[in-house]
Design an enzyme around this catalytic site. Structure first.
Site, PDB file in Angstrom:
ATOM      1  N   CYS A  91     -14.969 -17.477 -10.843  1.00 30.51           N
ATOM      2  CA  CYS A  91     -14.837 -17.099 -12.254  1.00 30.51           C
ATOM      3  C   CYS A  91     -13.385 -17.166 -12.738  1.00 30.51           C
ATOM      4  O   CYS A  91     -13.147 -17.117 -13.938  1.00 30.51           O
ATOM      5  CB  CYS A  91     -15.376 -15.697 -12.488  1.00 30.51           C
ATOM      6  SG  CYS A  91     -14.459 -14.437 -11.581  1.00 30.51           S
ATOM      7  N   ASP A 116     -11.105 -14.891 -12.290  1.00 34.72           N
ATOM      8  CA  ASP A 116     -10.523 -13.586 -12.573  1.00 34.72           C
ATOM      9  C   ASP A 116      -9.494 -13.215 -11.502  1.00 34.72           C
ATOM     10  O   ASP A 116      -9.633 -13.577 -10.331  1.00 34.72           O
ATOM     11  CB  ASP A 116     -11.621 -12.522 -12.633  1.00 34.72           C
ATOM     12  CG  ASP A 116     -12.518 -12.712 -13.847  1.00 34.72           C
ATOM     13  OD1 ASP A 116     -12.166 -13.548 -14.688  1.00 34.72           O
ATOM     14  OD2 ASP A 116     -13.545 -12.033 -13.947  1.00 34.72           O
ATOM     15  N   CYS A 118     -17.708  -8.722  -8.390  1.00 39.30           N
ATOM     16  CA  CYS A 118     -16.506  -8.227  -9.072  1.00 39.30           C
ATOM     17  C   CYS A 118     -15.906  -7.042  -8.309  1.00 39.30           C
ATOM     18  O   CYS A 118     -14.683  -6.869  -8.277  1.00 39.30           O
ATOM     19  CB  CYS A 118     -16.836  -7.804 -10.495  1.00 39.30           C
ATOM     20  SG  CYS A 118     -17.850  -9.000 -11.392  1.00 39.30           S
TER      21      CYS A 118
HETATM   22 FE1  FES Z   1     -15.056 -12.579 -12.319  1.00 43.10          FE
HETATM   23 FE2  FES Z   1     -16.340 -10.319 -12.551  1.00 43.10          FE
HETATM   24  S1  FES Z   1     -16.922 -12.225 -13.390  1.00 43.10           S
HETATM   25  S2  FES Z   1     -14.646 -10.737 -11.284  1.00 43.10           S
END
Ligand code: FES
Length: 144
Positions: free
Chosen positions: A35, A37, A104
């Site tokens: 993702c 992040d 996550c």
């Molecule tokens: Fe990337 Fe939650 S969607 S850490």
């Protein structure tokens, strides 16, 4: 039923321990390759105990809530205790996360471990490498 628990929403809307610790003794940065992040964890450590902790998360609400909860759970703990923190415990403390957001919380566990590892490395403290995620096995990939 709501997708997110009240506790998740609370930690997402009012995250605890947000920001940078200027004089951190250990800093960990991890990212999720899928993702994109990123989570950064800062630790102030004294006598093998986490005196203070801050985080910066550039990511989804579940990652922010997970990191906020993780900081609350490790503050004041010994490094051994903090190392034992699992993403499952973080999820339980949040009252659950939707299945598609469970990864996550892995970021939070790995950010804590990465910051502790950084502290060990910087201070030439011998440690058991098997307690840390390997750099090649990633659900969450290490950035450093
Ligand atoms: Fe990337 Fe939650 S969607 S850490």
């Amino acid at each position: 039923m709501a997708l997110y628990t009240d506790t998740v929403m609370d930690h997402f809307m009012n995250p605890r321990n947000v920001g940078e610790l200027q004089d951190a003794d250990g800093v960990g940065e991890v990212g999720n390759a899928k993702c994109g992040d990123i989570m950064k964890m800062y630790l102030k450590i004294k006598d093998d105990r986490i005196e203070d902790v801050r985080f910066e998360t550039f990511g989804c609400g579940s990652a922010i809530a997970s990191s906020s909860m993780a900081t609350e759970m490790i503050k004041g703990k010994t490094l051994e205790e903090a190392l034992a923190l699992t993403n499952k415990e973080v999820v339980d403390a949040l009252g659950g996360l939707p299945a598609h957001n469970l990864h996550c919380s892995v970021l939070a566990e790995e950010a804590v471990k990465s910051a502790i590892q950084d502290y060990y490395e910087k201070n030439n403290i011998p440690y058991d490498r098997s307690k840390f995620p390997s750099e090649t096995s990633c659900e969450s990939c290490r950035m450093v």
